[in-house]
Design a protein around this motif. Structure first.
Motif, PDB file in Angstrom:
ATOM      1  N   SER A   8       0.920  -1.422  -0.071  1.00  0.00           N
ATOM      2  CA  SER A   8      -0.074   0.051  -0.395  1.00  0.00           C
ATOM      3  C   SER A   8       0.619   1.169  -0.029  1.00  0.00           C
ATOM      4  O   SER A   8       2.345   1.034   0.563  1.00  0.00           O
ATOM      5  N   PRO A   9       0.542   2.564  -0.253  1.00  0.00           N
ATOM      6  CA  PRO A   9       1.354   3.700   0.223  1.00  0.00           C
ATOM      7  C   PRO A   9       1.771   3.541   1.217  1.00  0.00           C
ATOM      8  O   PRO A   9       2.765   4.026   1.654  1.00  0.00           O
ATOM      9  N   GLU A  68       0.475   1.073  -7.861  1.00  0.00           N
ATOM     10  CA  GLU A  68      -0.843   2.075  -6.890  1.00  0.00           C
ATOM     11  C   GLU A  68      -0.578   2.219  -5.484  1.00  0.00           C
ATOM     12  O   GLU A  68      -0.442   2.684  -4.299  1.00  0.00           O
ATOM     13  N   GLU A  69      -0.931   0.349  -5.287  1.00  0.00           N
ATOM     14  CA  GLU A  69      -1.844   0.360  -4.070  1.00  0.00           C
ATOM     15  C   GLU A  69      -1.070  -1.407  -4.049  1.00  0.00           C
ATOM     16  O   GLU A  69      -1.713  -2.141  -2.750  1.00  0.00           O
ATOM     17  N   ASP A  70      -0.373  -2.110  -4.620  1.00  0.00           N
ATOM     18  CA  ASP A  70      -0.247  -4.235  -4.137  1.00  0.00           C
ATOM     19  C   ASP A  70       0.492  -3.964  -4.324  1.00  0.00           C
ATOM     20  O   ASP A  70       1.179  -5.116  -3.379  1.00  0.00           O
TER      21      ASP A  70
END
Length: 267
Positions: free
Chosen positions: A85-86, A108-110
Motif C-alpha cells: 500500500s502507499p 499504486e497500491e498492491d
C-alpha cells in the motif's frame, strides 16, 4: 434387517467416497515429494546463489520493524511485495532498507518488485483490477526476467474468471520471455485448484515447492498455516538450493525465502 443393510451400505458408500477423494488428493500432492532431487541444486556446486524474498505485507499490518529486520537479515537480491500500500511504500522508503535496490518498481497500491541489479527492461501489464510487474535484470552474469503479481480472491464467478485470465496472462508473459523466469506472488489458489492446474499445464514453469514439498503460508494467525497461497515459479533450468517459509512479520501471510541457482551453461 433391511434397515441394518441400508445403514451398512451407506457407511460403505461414504468410506469408498472418502478413499476416492484421498486417492485423488494424493495423486495431486505426490509430485511435490517424489521428484524433489530433479529440481534441487547444491549450494556447493552453484555459483553465487540468487537470494529471493517474497512478502505479502497485509494492508492493515504496521509492523515495519519486523519487515525491515527480515530484509536486512536475508539481504535478498530480489524482493517482491504484495499488499504494498502507499503507507507501506512510504514506511519502507523512510527506513532506507530499499536504498541499495537499483531496480524499484511498484504500482499504486498492491505490488512491488526490487532487484539489486539494474534492469535493462521493465514492464507493467494490466488485467482486470490487477497488474503484473516485470523486469529483466542481470543475475549471476546472465539476464533473468523477474515478475511479481497478486491475483484476486476467487469468490464469485466474476472473480474466478478474472483469476483465470490473470493466470493465462502470466503464462503468456513467461512464454514470451527470451530469458529464464522467476515469477513471485500471492496467487490466492492452491495446487489442487483448477486455476493452478490450468496454469501449470500452459506455462513452462516449475513450482519451487516441487523441490521442498508443500509449504503453507496462510493464515499466519492460526497455530499452523494450512494453505500454500504464496508461490515462486521458475523456469525449468533454474534449480532450487533452498526454499522455506520465513518468520512472522505481522502479516496474515508468512514470507517465502529462496536461494536459487541459475543454469551453469548460460552463465
Amino acid at each position: 434387517l433391511v434397515a441394518v443393510g441400508l445403514s451398512g451400505f451407506r457407511q460403505w458408500r461414504w468410506t469408498i467416497l472418502s478413499l476416492v477423494l484421498l486417492a485423488l488428493n494424493a495423486s495431486l500432492l505426490l509430485p511435490f515429494y517424489t521428484h524433489q532431487p530433479a529440481y534441487r541444486a547444491s549450494a556447493r556446486g552453484a555459483a553465487k546463489p540468487i537470494r529471493v524474498l517474497h512478502i505479502n505485507l497485509w494492508i492493515v499490518n504496521n509492523d515495519v520493524d519486523r519487515v525491515v529486520r527480515l530484509i536486512r537479515e536475508t539481504r535478498p537480491d530480489v524482493l517482491s511485495f504484495n499488499e504494498y500500500s502507499p503507507s507501506w511504500q512510504r514506511a519502507l522508503k523512510a527506513s532506507g532498507i530499499l536504498n541499495p535496490y537499483k531496480t524499484a518498481l511498484h504500482d499504486e497500491e498492491d505490488i512491488g518488485l526490487y532487484s539489486l541489479a539494474p534492469a535493462f527492461k521493465t514492464d507493467k501489464v494490466s488485467i482486470p483490477y490487477k497488474h503484473i510487474l516485470a523486469a529483466t535484470v542481470p543475475l549471476s552474469g546472465q539476464p533473468v526476467t523477474l515478475m511479481t503479481t497478486h491475483t484476486r480472491v476467487p469468490i464469485g464467478a466474476k472473480r474466478v474468471r478474472h483469476q483465470i485470465q490473470h493466470f493465462e496472462t502470466m503464462a503468456e508473459l513467461a512464454a514470451a520471455s527470451k530469458y529464464p523466469v522467476i515469477l513471485l506472488g500471492d496467487m490466492n489458489t492452491t495446487p489442487w485448484a483448477y486455476p493452478y492446474r490450468h496454469f501449470m499445464a500452459r506455462a513452462d514453469l516449475v513450482d519451487t515447492q516441487y523441490a521442498s514439498g508443500i509449504q503453507p503460508s496462510w493464515p499466519s494467525l492460526l497455530i499452523l498455516p494450512w494453505l500454500p497461497l504464496d508461490y515462486a515459479f521458475i523456469s525449468p533450468d533454474i534449480k532450487v538450493i533452498s526454499r522455506k517459509i520465513g518468520p512472522h512479520v505481522g502479516s496474515d501471510h508468512y514470507p517465502v525465502q529462496l536461494e536459487l541457482a541459475l543454469p551453469a551453461e548460460s552463465r
